[in-house]
Structures are given as structure tokens and as C-alpha cells.
Design a protein around this motif. Sequence first.
Motif, PDB file in Angstrom:
ATOM      1  N   UNK A 328     -14.132  28.145   8.434  1.00 23.96           N
ATOM      2  CA  UNK A 328     -12.993  28.004   9.332  1.00 23.96           C
ATOM      3  C   UNK A 328     -12.552  29.360   9.873  1.00 23.96           C
ATOM      4  N   UNK A 329     -12.611  30.391   9.018  1.00 28.89           N
ATOM      5  CA  UNK A 329     -12.254  31.734   9.462  1.00 28.89           C
ATOM      6  C   UNK A 329     -13.208  32.236  10.545  1.00 28.89           C
ATOM      7  N   UNK A 330     -14.497  31.986  10.356  1.00 26.21           N
ATOM      8  CA  UNK A 330     -15.478  32.389  11.375  1.00 26.21           C
ATOM      9  C   UNK A 330     -15.255  31.624  12.670  1.00 26.21           C
ATOM     10  N   UNK A 331     -14.907  30.339  12.550  1.00 29.09           N
ATOM     11  CA  UNK A 331     -14.667  29.534  13.741  1.00 29.09           C
ATOM     12  C   UNK A 331     -13.446  30.038  14.503  1.00 29.09           C
ATOM     13  N   UNK A 332     -12.405  30.437  13.770  1.00 26.44           N
ATOM     14  CA  UNK A 332     -11.213  30.978  14.421  1.00 26.44           C
ATOM     15  C   UNK A 332     -11.518  32.290  15.138  1.00 26.44           C
ATOM     16  N   UNK A 333     -12.340  33.138  14.511  1.00 25.94           N
ATOM     17  CA  UNK A 333     -12.711  34.389  15.159  1.00 25.94           C
ATOM     18  C   UNK A 333     -13.498  34.127  16.435  1.00 25.94           C
ATOM     19  N   UNK A 334     -14.373  33.133  16.412  1.00 25.12           N
ATOM     20  CA  UNK A 334     -15.151  32.802  17.611  1.00 25.12           C
ATOM     21  C   UNK A 334     -14.246  32.270  18.716  1.00 25.12           C
ATOM     22  N   UNK A 335     -13.252  31.458  18.352  1.00 29.22           N
ATOM     23  CA  UNK A 335     -12.333  30.930  19.361  1.00 29.22           C
ATOM     24  C   UNK A 335     -11.504  32.045  19.990  1.00 29.22           C
ATOM     25  N   UNK A 336     -11.127  33.034  19.174  1.00 27.38           N
ATOM     26  CA  UNK A 336     -10.379  34.167  19.726  1.00 27.38           C
ATOM     27  C   UNK A 336     -11.213  34.938  20.744  1.00 27.38           C
ATOM     28  N   UNK A 337     -12.499  35.108  20.438  1.00 29.32           N
ATOM     29  CA  UNK A 337     -13.382  35.783  21.379  1.00 29.32           C
ATOM     30  C   UNK A 337     -13.528  34.973  22.662  1.00 29.32           C
ATOM     31  N   UNK A 338     -13.600  33.652  22.539  1.00 27.79           N
ATOM     32  CA  UNK A 338     -13.723  32.797  23.728  1.00 27.79           C
ATOM     33  C   UNK A 338     -12.475  32.885  24.595  1.00 27.79           C
ATOM     34  N   UNK A 339     -11.293  32.873  23.978  1.00 31.43           N
ATOM     35  CA  UNK A 339     -10.056  32.974  24.753  1.00 31.43           C
ATOM     36  C   UNK A 339      -9.971  34.311  25.466  1.00 31.43           C
ATOM     37  N   UNK A 340     -10.375  35.376  24.774  1.00 33.24           N
ATOM     38  CA  UNK A 340     -10.343  36.697  25.405  1.00 33.24           C
ATOM     39  C   UNK A 340     -11.303  36.769  26.578  1.00 33.24           C
ATOM     40  N   UNK A 341     -12.446  36.104  26.461  1.00 32.68           N
ATOM     41  CA  UNK A 341     -13.415  36.113  27.560  1.00 32.68           C
ATOM     42  C   UNK A 341     -12.912  35.291  28.739  1.00 32.68           C
ATOM     43  N   UNK A 342     -12.198  34.193  28.475  1.00 33.46           N
ATOM     44  CA  UNK A 342     -11.694  33.353  29.561  1.00 33.46           C
ATOM     45  C   UNK A 342     -10.556  34.022  30.304  1.00 33.46           C
ATOM     46  N   UNK A 343      -9.807  34.904  29.632  1.00 35.58           N
ATOM     47  CA  UNK A 343      -8.688  35.583  30.274  1.00 35.58           C
ATOM     48  C   UNK A 343      -9.135  36.731  31.171  1.00 35.58           C
ATOM     49  N   UNK A 344     -10.387  37.114  31.105  1.00 41.69           N
ATOM     50  CA  UNK A 344     -10.863  38.202  31.943  1.00 41.69           C
ATOM     51  C   UNK A 344     -10.870  37.787  33.415  1.00 41.69           C
ATOM     52  N   UNK A 345     -10.641  38.751  34.258  1.00 46.37           N
ATOM     53  CA  UNK A 345     -10.766  38.518  35.700  1.00 46.37           C
ATOM     54  C   UNK A 345     -12.164  38.915  36.129  1.00 46.37           C
TER      55      UNK A 345
END
Length: 362
Positions: A328-345
Amino acid sequence: MSAKAIESGGGDATDPFRPESPSDEEDEPSQSSNQASDGSPGKPPQGPPQGPDGSGSDPRDPPKDGGSNFSRKADLALEPNPSDHPRASTIFLSKSQTAVRQKKKSNHLNHVSPGQLTKKYNSCSTIFLDDSIVRQPNLRTTLKRMTLAIYYHIKNRDADRSLDIFDERLHPLTREKIPEEYFEHDPEHEFIYRFVHTLFSAALLTADCAVVTLVYLERLLTYAEIDICPTNWKRIVLGAILLASRLWDDDAVRDVEYSQILKDVTVEDMNEMERHVLELLHFNINVPFSVYAKYYFDLRSLAHDNNLNVLFTPLTKQRARNYEAISRLCDDEYKDVCRAAMRRSFSADHFIGIRRSNAILS
């Protein structure tokens, strides 16, 4: 970073830093054979085209003998470095497979029994697992596998290419005089394990640092075009450990503390060796997690092929909860990376992001 869990080694009391005990010439054609019966020069004899040196082939043509060797070397030069690319096969695994096949063939010809089967198989009610996972490897098991990989590197080396900075005859790790016969024999796996285990236990290094050490070691051998052999294996391993512990471990061990472990080695010598390792690596110290995972699972394959004893225990509810928490911890870290990538312009010219597609249920 995982918590440091150092197991006490019950090995031998021996100091691991001390050594263990011409072709036939063809006849020239006669001048009369090249002339007609009336004495006028005739046509030249038919045959293969002559080269500038009079031989039967042009030296500018590619050699017939050894051509396969040239093509093999060219193919090897085009292969990606396994310490940089996750899809390239690790060097230690390819070196070990030859020895494993020879051993199995010898046992089959000599009718050697494989012995008692100790491997446990899963069933519907019981699952057997070891206590080593990719995010939290077991220290003792990982060191056993990593030192076995180093053993196969030494045993199946191509040559004895080395550099002076790694030569133990020029830069000894102990003040005691080492006999020359020591450098004529390959070290055994257990001796390599005691040397590495002493360093990891004294410096409180973690198991994932051992995997990174092996990555740096193979990268060093490839970049510097050297071989690990009886004269340099200790210093090459030490240099890789120094670099891995400094860059991978949270609480890096300073060279001064290593000099207290290796009492006969000066801090200046360690600093110089670490600087040479960095220069030979072209300062490429990045280890992607995909490369780390490849080395981890190849080490597990190495242990399975060589029948290394690994303790498998039934999966309990508490262990299952722990593994679920780590997942679950690894999954949360991956989701954080995905959110950061989606926020990029990003623009249409440089589209960098994560594309999501709708699931189709059939």
C-alpha cells in the motif's frame, strides 16, 4: 529507506581481511608453361585473382578465419550495459549459467544423486515464503547471493586486466606480508562472504546497499574494461561498497570509520580509491529502480540455480498484513508521482505525461 537490521554472523573466527592460507612453399611455375609452342607469350593461366603480394587472395578482403570472432565482438560492443539498462541480462548470471550446466552434466554422467529435496511447495492452505522482498531484502541471504555472484565473476573471468589502484600487491589491506601463492588461486565463496559480511556488519549497512554494490561493480568492470581477479577483488569490492554506502544509505559511513574497521588502510588510500572509482564510472552513479529490481531477482535466480539454502516459512496473517502495508505504501508513492506528472504544464510539441484509458468490460 528500510530500517537497518544487521544479523550476527556465526562464521569462522578467522580474520576475513587476511589471506587464506612454417608452411611448405609452392613451386614457381616454369616460364615455358606460360608461353605458346611457337615461343610467343600465351594467355595467363586461369585461376583465382592474385593479390598484390602474389597470394591467392586480396589482403584487403575480410579475413576468412576468425571472421566470426570479429562479428561476435561487434555484437558484444552493441549490447547495452546491464548496469544501465533494465532489459539487458546481468553479467554474473550469464557467467554462472555455464558453471551450472557443467555441474548438472557432470552429475548426470556420474549418476550423482541430487540428494534430499528440501524445497517446499505451496498448497491451497499453505504458502511458503522467505523473509526477503524487493523493498526489504534479508541481509544475510542477500550477502550470500551477492558474494556468490562475485565468486563467479572471478572464476569465469576472461583475462587478468587490472589497474594499479586496485592491485593488492601494490596497495595491501594488511601490514602482514602476503605470500605470492595467495594471488595464484581464486578465493572460495565462503572467504568472499566473510570479507563482505564483516564490512557490512561493522558499518551497519543494509541489504539493498549490497544489491547496489553489485550494480556498481559490474558497471566498473564494463566501463574500465578490467577483470576482477585474485589480485584486485578485495579493493574493487571495497571501492564499490564505499560508493554504494555513501550514495544509497541514509546514514553514510565516513572513510574515517572504515579506516577503523580496516586498521591497516589509511584514509588517504580510501579517498584516492573512491575518487578513481568515480572517474572510471564517468560519474554515472544513478541506479534506476528497474535496474535494482532486475539485479535483485537475478540474484534470487542465482541462488535457486546453485541450491543455496534459503529458509522458507509458512505465510502467517501477521506477515501478510505487513506485506500488504508495504504494498500500500508503494502504491501511494506511485499515485503521488502520477498526480505530480498530471499537474505539469506541457505543450503539444513536448507532450510528457500519463495517459489514462477507460476500461472496457466485456
